[in-house]
Design a protein around this motif. Structure first.
Motif, PDB file in Angstrom:
ATOM      1  N   PHE A  22       0.828  -1.200   0.000  1.00  0.00           N
ATOM      2  CA  PHE A  22       0.000   0.000   0.000  1.00  0.00           C
ATOM      3  C   PHE A  22       0.871   1.262   0.000  1.00  0.00           C
ATOM      4  CE2 PHE A  22      -2.397   3.340   2.195  1.00  0.00           C
ATOM      5  CZ  PHE A  22      -3.555   3.374   1.441  1.00  0.00           C
ATOM      6  N   TYR A  23       1.708   1.427   1.010  1.00  0.00           N
ATOM      7  CA  TYR A  23       2.471   2.666   1.169  1.00  0.00           C
ATOM      8  C   TYR A  23       3.629   2.806   0.182  1.00  0.00           C
ATOM      9  CZ  TYR A  23      -0.175   3.762   5.339  1.00  0.00           C
ATOM     10  OH  TYR A  23      -1.203   4.068   6.201  1.00  0.00           O
ATOM     11  N   ARG A  24       4.347   1.747  -0.081  1.00  0.00           N
ATOM     12  CA  ARG A  24       5.502   1.806  -0.986  1.00  0.00           C
ATOM     13  C   ARG A  24       5.047   1.660  -2.437  1.00  0.00           C
ATOM     14  NH1 ARG A  24       8.898  -3.191  -0.221  1.00  0.00           N
ATOM     15  NH2 ARG A  24       7.134  -3.960  -1.438  1.00  0.00           N
ATOM     16  N   ASP A  25       4.343   0.571  -2.724  1.00  0.00           N
ATOM     17  CA  ASP A  25       4.028   0.245  -4.116  1.00  0.00           C
ATOM     18  C   ASP A  25       2.901   1.088  -4.698  1.00  0.00           C
ATOM     19  OD1 ASP A  25       5.995  -1.642  -3.665  1.00  0.00           O
ATOM     20  OD2 ASP A  25       4.595  -3.321  -3.512  1.00  0.00           O
ATOM     21  N   LEU A  26       1.869   1.389  -3.912  1.00  0.00           N
ATOM     22  CA  LEU A  26       0.738   2.169  -4.427  1.00  0.00           C
ATOM     23  C   LEU A  26       0.946   3.666  -4.227  1.00  0.00           C
ATOM     24  CD1 LEU A  26      -2.068   2.270  -5.732  1.00  0.00           C
ATOM     25  CD2 LEU A  26      -3.046   1.983  -3.433  1.00  0.00           C
ATOM     26  N   LEU A  27       1.268   4.104  -2.997  1.00  0.00           N
ATOM     27  CA  LEU A  27       1.390   5.531  -2.727  1.00  0.00           C
ATOM     28  C   LEU A  27       2.753   6.099  -3.092  1.00  0.00           C
ATOM     29  CD1 LEU A  27      -0.571   6.032   0.609  1.00  0.00           C
ATOM     30  CD2 LEU A  27      -1.402   6.048  -1.751  1.00  0.00           C
ATOM     31  N   GLY A  28       3.758   5.253  -3.292  1.00  0.00           N
ATOM     32  CA  GLY A  28       5.038   5.715  -3.809  1.00  0.00           C
ATOM     33  C   GLY A  28       6.070   6.153  -2.791  1.00  0.00           C
ATOM     34  N   THR A  44      10.175   6.967   3.270  1.00  0.00           N
ATOM     35  CA  THR A  44      10.272   8.407   3.079  1.00  0.00           C
ATOM     36  C   THR A  44       9.676   8.801   1.734  1.00  0.00           C
ATOM     37  OG1 THR A  44      11.764  10.316   3.065  1.00  0.00           O
ATOM     38  CG2 THR A  44      12.597   8.307   2.037  1.00  0.00           C
ATOM     39  N   SER A  45       9.241  10.054   1.665  1.00  0.00           N
ATOM     40  CA  SER A  45       8.836  10.635   0.378  1.00  0.00           C
ATOM     41  C   SER A  45      10.019  11.347  -0.252  1.00  0.00           C
ATOM     42  CB  SER A  45       7.690  11.633   0.596  1.00  0.00           C
ATOM     43  OG  SER A  45       8.171  12.774   1.281  1.00  0.00           O
ATOM     44  N   GLY A  46      11.109  11.446   0.500  1.00  0.00           N
ATOM     45  CA  GLY A  46      12.288  12.163   0.039  1.00  0.00           C
ATOM     46  C   GLY A  46      12.452  13.513   0.709  1.00  0.00           C
ATOM     47  N   ARG A  47      11.450  13.949   1.481  1.00  0.00           N
ATOM     48  CA  ARG A  47      11.518  15.236   2.158  1.00  0.00           C
ATOM     49  C   ARG A  47      12.483  15.200   3.333  1.00  0.00           C
ATOM     50  NH1 ARG A  47       9.414  17.309   6.633  1.00  0.00           N
ATOM     51  NH2 ARG A  47       8.102  15.503   6.978  1.00  0.00           N
ATOM     52  N   THR A  48      12.533  14.070   4.038  1.00  0.00           N
ATOM     53  CA  THR A  48      13.393  13.917   5.198  1.00  0.00           C
ATOM     54  C   THR A  48      13.811  12.454   5.327  1.00  0.00           C
ATOM     55  OG1 THR A  48      13.623  14.441   7.558  1.00  0.00           O
ATOM     56  CG2 THR A  48      11.468  13.632   6.826  1.00  0.00           C
ATOM     57  N   HIS A  49      14.568  12.139   6.348  1.00  0.00           N
ATOM     58  CA  HIS A  49      15.113  10.778   6.522  1.00  0.00           C
ATOM     59  C   HIS A  49      14.033   9.711   6.587  1.00  0.00           C
ATOM     60  CE1 HIS A  49      14.156  11.622  10.726  1.00  0.00           C
ATOM     61  NE2 HIS A  49      14.853  12.737  10.567  1.00  0.00           N
ATOM     62  N   HIS A  50      12.904   9.992   7.239  1.00  0.00           N
ATOM     63  CA  HIS A  50      11.738   9.101   7.187  1.00  0.00           C
ATOM     64  C   HIS A  50      10.521   9.874   7.658  1.00  0.00           C
ATOM     65  CE1 HIS A  50      12.207   8.581  11.538  1.00  0.00           C
ATOM     66  NE2 HIS A  50      11.048   7.930  11.567  1.00  0.00           N
ATOM     67  N   GLU A  51       9.416   9.625   7.010  1.00  0.00           N
ATOM     68  CA  GLU A  51       8.160  10.242   7.415  1.00  0.00           C
ATOM     69  C   GLU A  51       7.177   9.216   7.949  1.00  0.00           C
ATOM     70  OE1 GLU A  51       8.885  13.313   3.909  1.00  0.00           O
ATOM     71  OE2 GLU A  51       9.050  11.164   3.924  1.00  0.00           O
ATOM     72  N   LEU A  52       7.468   7.948   7.701  1.00  0.00           N
ATOM     73  CA  LEU A  52       6.546   6.888   8.074  1.00  0.00           C
ATOM     74  C   LEU A  52       7.336   5.695   8.578  1.00  0.00           C
ATOM     75  CD1 LEU A  52       3.519   6.044   7.954  1.00  0.00           C
ATOM     76  CD2 LEU A  52       3.928   5.295   5.623  1.00  0.00           C
ATOM     77  N   LEU A  53       6.903   5.147   9.700  1.00  0.00           N
ATOM     78  CA  LEU A  53       7.484   3.923  10.231  1.00  0.00           C
ATOM     79  C   LEU A  53       6.333   2.960  10.481  1.00  0.00           C
ATOM     80  CD1 LEU A  53      10.045   2.445  11.335  1.00  0.00           C
ATOM     81  CD2 LEU A  53       9.394   3.311  13.587  1.00  0.00           C
ATOM     82  N   LEU A  54       6.447   1.761   9.937  1.00  0.00           N
ATOM     83  CA  LEU A  54       5.429   0.726  10.103  1.00  0.00           C
ATOM     84  C   LEU A  54       6.012  -0.376  10.971  1.00  0.00           C
ATOM     85  CD1 LEU A  54       4.397   0.459   6.343  1.00  0.00           C
ATOM     86  CD2 LEU A  54       3.325   1.888   8.107  1.00  0.00           C
ATOM     87  N   ILE A  55       5.266  -0.785  11.999  1.00  0.00           N
ATOM     88  CA  ILE A  55       5.718  -1.839  12.901  1.00  0.00           C
ATOM     89  C   ILE A  55       4.662  -2.942  12.918  1.00  0.00           C
ATOM     90  CG2 ILE A  55       6.378  -2.447  15.262  1.00  0.00           C
ATOM     91  CD1 ILE A  55       7.099   0.544  15.659  1.00  0.00           C
ATOM     92  N   GLN A  56       5.065  -4.135  12.525  1.00  0.00           N
ATOM     93  CA  GLN A  56       4.137  -5.272  12.467  1.00  0.00           C
ATOM     94  C   GLN A  56       3.832  -5.786  13.875  1.00  0.00           C
ATOM     95  OE1 GLN A  56       4.472  -8.251   9.302  1.00  0.00           O
ATOM     96  NE2 GLN A  56       4.678  -9.772  10.936  1.00  0.00           N
ATOM     97  N   VAL A  57       2.524  -5.892  14.183  1.00  0.00           N
ATOM     98  CA  VAL A  57       2.087  -6.414  15.486  1.00  0.00           C
ATOM     99  C   VAL A  57       1.169  -7.627  15.347  1.00  0.00           C
ATOM    100  CG1 VAL A  57       2.382  -4.220  16.693  1.00  0.00           C
ATOM    101  CG2 VAL A  57       0.170  -4.762  15.637  1.00  0.00           C
ATOM    102  N   LEU A 111      -8.801  13.325  -1.398  1.00  0.00           N
ATOM    103  CA  LEU A 111      -9.452  12.022  -1.474  1.00  0.00           C
ATOM    104  C   LEU A 111      -9.238  11.344  -0.129  1.00  0.00           C
ATOM    105  CD1 LEU A 111      -7.998  10.688  -4.871  1.00  0.00           C
ATOM    106  CD2 LEU A 111     -10.215  11.815  -4.504  1.00  0.00           C
ATOM    107  N   TYR A 112     -10.214  10.579   0.324  1.00  0.00           N
ATOM    108  CA  TYR A 112     -10.086   9.845   1.586  1.00  0.00           C
ATOM    109  C   TYR A 112     -10.238   8.355   1.316  1.00  0.00           C
ATOM    110  CZ  TYR A 112     -10.482  14.344   3.837  1.00  0.00           C
ATOM    111  OH  TYR A 112     -10.248  15.635   4.226  1.00  0.00           O
ATOM    112  N   LEU A 113      -9.435   7.563   2.004  1.00  0.00           N
ATOM    113  CA  LEU A 113      -9.449   6.114   1.847  1.00  0.00           C
ATOM    114  C   LEU A 113      -8.906   5.487   3.118  1.00  0.00           C
ATOM    115  CD1 LEU A 113      -6.168   5.212   0.340  1.00  0.00           C
ATOM    116  CD2 LEU A 113      -7.129   7.400  -0.409  1.00  0.00           C
ATOM    117  N   ALA A 114      -8.932   4.171   3.181  1.00  0.00           N
ATOM    118  CA  ALA A 114      -8.384   3.453   4.330  1.00  0.00           C
ATOM    119  C   ALA A 114      -7.191   2.624   3.881  1.00  0.00           C
ATOM    120  CB  ALA A 114      -9.451   2.553   4.953  1.00  0.00           C
ATOM    121  N   ASP A 115      -6.177   2.545   4.755  1.00  0.00           N
ATOM    122  CA  ASP A 115      -5.044   1.661   4.472  1.00  0.00           C
ATOM    123  C   ASP A 115      -5.441   0.229   4.845  1.00  0.00           C
ATOM    124  OD1 ASP A 115      -4.627   1.245   7.236  1.00  0.00           O
ATOM    125  OD2 ASP A 115      -2.674   2.203   7.274  1.00  0.00           O
ATOM    126  N   PRO A 116      -4.582  -0.755   4.652  1.00  0.00           N
ATOM    127  CA  PRO A 116      -4.957  -2.142   4.934  1.00  0.00           C
ATOM    128  C   PRO A 116      -5.327  -2.420   6.395  1.00  0.00           C
ATOM    129  CG  PRO A 116      -3.042  -2.096   3.518  1.00  0.00           C
ATOM    130  CD  PRO A 116      -3.285  -0.683   3.958  1.00  0.00           C
TER     131      PRO A 116
END
Length: 148
Positions: A22-28, A44-57, A111-116
């Protein structure tokens, strides 16, 4: 103290690979790397070192739906024009991701949507910045329907 900008968001997710699609392949977002034996990934989107961190639970309980305390949604700027938003709408449709809303906020269109994991995501483009620079209260304008 003065905040400069929102630095990053961390989401707990059920399945890291599904979320990466979703975040890497679809949203880029660009994958920076994995940590915690592959159970977390920085993006990251390239703006900074990271903008999003995903942790599997895994199968931890999901947050309740409806009104509640806590995070409502995150906004992700995806371009500079309504054409960019139209393109995103087509890509989401092609990927089978339902759009739950479309709004014109005067200072931006979204646009509004839900992630997985059912987190609400706002994909937006900004209107001309002169709108809010000349009238800061424009950010509080009534929300109008957006037709793309």
């Amino acid at each position: 103290m003065k905040a400069h900008y929102l630095g990053h968001v961390v989401f707990y997710v059920k399945d890291i690979e599904v979320s990466l699609k979703f975040y890497r392949d679809l949203l880029g977002f660009q994958e920076i790397g994995k940590i915690f034996n592959g159970k977390a990934v920085a993006l990251t989107s390239g703006r900074t070192h990271h903008e999003l961190l995903l942790i599997q639970v895994g199968d931890a309980p999901a947050p309740p739906s409806g009104l509640r305390r806590g995070l409502y949604h995150i906004g992700i700027k995806i371009g500079d024009s309504l054409d960019d938003l139209r393109q995103a709408k087509q890509e989401l449709k092609h990927a089978g991701v339902p759009i739950t809303g479309m709004s014109d906020h005067t200072v931006s269109q979204s646009l509004y949507l839900a992630d997985p994991d059912a987190n609400e995501i706002e994909l937006n483009v900004d209107a001309d910045e002169q709108i809010w620079k000349e009238n800061p209260s424009a950010v509080l304008s009534p929300i109008k329907p957006l037709v793309l």
